[in-house]
Design an enzyme around this catalytic site. Structure first.
Site, PDB file in Angstrom:
ATOM      1  N   LYS A  22     -59.706  13.759 -40.873  1.00 29.94           N
ATOM      2  CA  LYS A  22     -58.645  13.883 -39.867  1.00 29.94           C
ATOM      3  C   LYS A  22     -58.023  15.275 -39.909  1.00 29.94           C
ATOM      4  CE  LYS A  22     -54.364  12.474 -40.699  1.00 29.94           C
ATOM      5  NZ  LYS A  22     -53.332  13.469 -40.300  1.00 29.94           N
ATOM      6  N   ASN A  23     -57.604  15.706 -41.090  1.00 31.04           N
ATOM      7  CA  ASN A  23     -56.865  16.965 -41.195  1.00 31.04           C
ATOM      8  C   ASN A  23     -57.736  18.178 -40.885  1.00 31.04           C
ATOM      9  OD1 ASN A  23     -54.504  15.613 -41.883  1.00 31.04           O
ATOM     10  ND2 ASN A  23     -54.955  15.653 -44.065  1.00 31.04           N
ATOM     11  N   ARG A  93     -47.572  15.488 -35.291  1.00 25.90           N
ATOM     12  CA  ARG A  93     -47.040  16.528 -36.159  1.00 25.90           C
ATOM     13  C   ARG A  93     -47.900  17.790 -36.101  1.00 25.90           C
ATOM     14  NH1 ARG A  93     -42.446  18.407 -38.469  1.00 25.90           N
ATOM     15  NH2 ARG A  93     -43.065  20.042 -39.899  1.00 25.90           N
ATOM     16  N   CYS A 118     -45.938  11.471 -39.360  1.00 23.81           N
ATOM     17  CA  CYS A 118     -45.336  10.636 -40.397  1.00 23.81           C
ATOM     18  C   CYS A 118     -43.944  11.117 -40.767  1.00 23.81           C
ATOM     19  CB  CYS A 118     -46.213  10.634 -41.650  1.00 23.81           C
ATOM     20  SG  CYS A 118     -47.817   9.866 -41.401  1.00 23.81           S
ATOM     21  N   ARG A 123     -40.499  18.690 -43.310  1.00 24.88           N
ATOM     22  CA  ARG A 123     -41.681  19.548 -43.274  1.00 24.88           C
ATOM     23  C   ARG A 123     -41.362  20.706 -42.336  1.00 24.88           C
ATOM     24  NH1 ARG A 123     -46.774  15.640 -42.366  1.00 24.88           N
ATOM     25  NH2 ARG A 123     -45.318  14.431 -41.116  1.00 24.88           N
ATOM     26  N   ASP A 319     -51.087  12.273 -50.304  1.00 22.47           N
ATOM     27  CA  ASP A 319     -51.585  11.328 -49.303  1.00 22.47           C
ATOM     28  C   ASP A 319     -52.218  10.081 -49.913  1.00 22.47           C
ATOM     29  OD1 ASP A 319     -50.726  12.767 -47.156  1.00 22.47           O
ATOM     30  OD2 ASP A 319     -52.695  13.475 -46.518  1.00 22.47           O
ATOM     31  N   ARG A 415     -53.775   6.247 -36.490  1.00 21.35           N
ATOM     32  CA  ARG A 415     -53.625   7.700 -36.388  1.00 21.35           C
ATOM     33  C   ARG A 415     -54.631   8.430 -37.265  1.00 21.35           C
ATOM     34  NH1 ARG A 415     -49.172   9.310 -38.820  1.00 21.35           N
ATOM     35  NH2 ARG A 415     -49.953  11.390 -38.364  1.00 21.35           N
TER      36      ARG A 415
END
Length: 451
Positions: A22-23, A93, A118, A123, A319, A415
């Protein structure tokens, strides 16, 4: 919001194909704003965060085709809109990741800072802004919380030292410098696998980026758009596997599993998960191939407590902290977690306590008194990783009667986890997905009986 009904006392067993990261996907898709030729990105997970980022690219004016985990993005000559409104950023985000690609190639952006994602603590975008401002960009923040950035003078290469290790700030710092003539040095950078995957993608485009992991330093030698245009071919890139998804299934096996095979994984990326679990004799793992591993739960009755401290990669990832806390509820003795990354990463604790967990929180430390049986009940998800933890808790829960754990606000899990309910069903896990409220027919005296 979706609700999940998860049957108790289930052992996970089978084979799972891990999706693309995902990231890494979000960073690479955002960076594709600077492309001059079509790019084909494979192993992209079909998840909500990716879809929301593609909505932002569509708003800017990009054309793309996304099918069967393959994304084809075409270059853009003229921006349709430099204004990224609140209704788009509030879903994601990672919307801030488009800032540097857009200003680097097109010179300006106005973006709402009401970003979604999230709710796990502060952040701030300060680190991103620090790097961008130092390069010579003009930055203002309006009363309506819109960030405006544009080139007002000639940009110059700089030496940038990030005050705190940040994945997002590292990504934006790199992308803000790629078209600045000269050599920019960025220090105290994040070295997560997702950063390395982004750099690999950018180098395929023709950019000159050099990474020194040992010193946490990136050197960027700026080039011109003409240099990138001269490449004249479609770039192909495959996104790395999702190490957090793989870790979630590994921990599920450690809690209440039998034996599971994970395909499409990177062994190196999982060492910070596998080493503590194998040292504690909780799991065994067998390397089947370069991208496949078999995980099995050990037969030891006495499984010792663990102590975990979350820090940037290559240390234990924040995470995965909610998921491993579920495991700690079942271990012998007292386990401890120190959360050094996000100050609100303990939101799942209250839900685990509702299931019978004995957990105490003091500042950024959690103390978990183990050998507790989690009991099925109704619980809530507050963010993506807590949703994964709630799912593991529901699968492993036990009671005198056969009960469901009811997990509300389960949309969070979509997500970041692709087809997770289908993957679990293939591993003998009974799970139902309800679009809204759970049916009253499964409720008896505030308990949730399996029909």
């Amino acid at each position: 919001m979706k609700t999940l009904l998860v049957q108790e006392s289930q052992k996970i067993s089978g084979t799972i194909n891990i999706s693309g990261s995902k990231n890494a996907s979000l960073a690479i898709i955002a960076s594709a704003i600077i492309i001059e030729h079509p790019v084909k990105i494979s192993n992209v997970p079909n998840i909500l965060d990716v879809k929301n980022l593609l909505l932002i690219l569509k708003h800017i004016g990009f054309k793309f085709h996304f099918s069967k985990n393959e994304l084809l993005i075409y270059p853009l000559d003229k921006v349709q809109s430099y204004l990224i409104p609140r209704h788009l950023t509030s879903r994601l985000r990672a919307s801030n990741l488009i800032i540097s690609p857009l200003i680097s190639k097109y010179g300006k952006i106005k973006i709402s800072q009401d970003s979604g994602g999230c709710n796990i603590g502060a952040r701030p975008i300060d680190l991103h802004i620090y790097a961008i401002r130092k390069l010579g960009y003009h930055i203002t923040l309006s009363d309506q919380n819109y960030l405006s950035i544009y080139k007002n003078t000639k940009l110059f290469p700089q030496k940038i030292h990030l005050k705190k290790i940040s994945v997002g700030a590292t990504q934006n710092a790199i992308l803000a410098t790629v078209y600045i003539k000269g050599t920019t040095i960025i220090k105290n950078i994040a070295i997560e696998p997702e950063i390395i995957d982004l750099i690999s993608f950018l180098c395929k485009l023709g950019f000159k980026i050099y990474l020194n992991k040992k010193s946490r330093t990136i050197t960027v030698r700026g080039i011109t758009r003409e240099h990138i245009k001269a490449q004249k071919h479609t770039i192909v890139h495959q996104v790395i596997p999702d190490r957090i998804e793989a870790a979630t299934f590994i921990i599920s096996t450690a809690i209440n599993g039998d034996k599971i095979t994970l395909n499409n994984i990177n062994h190196c990326h999982l060492q910070n998960i596998l080493i503590p679990l194998t040292k504690s004799q909780i799991i065994r793992y067998t390397k089947l191939s370069k991208d496949s591993v078999q995980i099995s739960k050990t037969e030891f009755q006495f499984q010792p407590s663990m102590t975990i401290s979350t820090k940037p990669y290559p240390a234990f990832p924040s995470d995965v902290q909610p998921q491993i806390m579920v495991l700690m509820c079942y271990l012998n003795g007292t386990s401890k977690i120190t959360e050094n990354v996000f100050e609100q990463r303990f939101q799942h604790v209250y839900e685990l306590q509702k299931m019978g967990a004995n957990i105490r929180i003091k500042n950024k430390k959690a103390i978990i008194y183990g050998k507790k049986t989690l009991t099925p009940t109704k619980i809530q998800c507050s963010n993506l990783r807590s949703a994964a933890a709630m799912l593991l808790a529901g699968i492993s829960s036990k009671s005198a009667n056969k009960l469901y754990t009811i997990i509300e606000n389960a949309d969070h899990i979509t997500r970041g986890y692709e087809n997770i309910t289908e993957k679990l069903r293939k591993c003998s896990i009974h799970i139902q997905v309800l679009q809204e409220k759970y049916p009253s027919t499964v409720i008896q005296d505030n308990q949730y009986l399996i029909k």
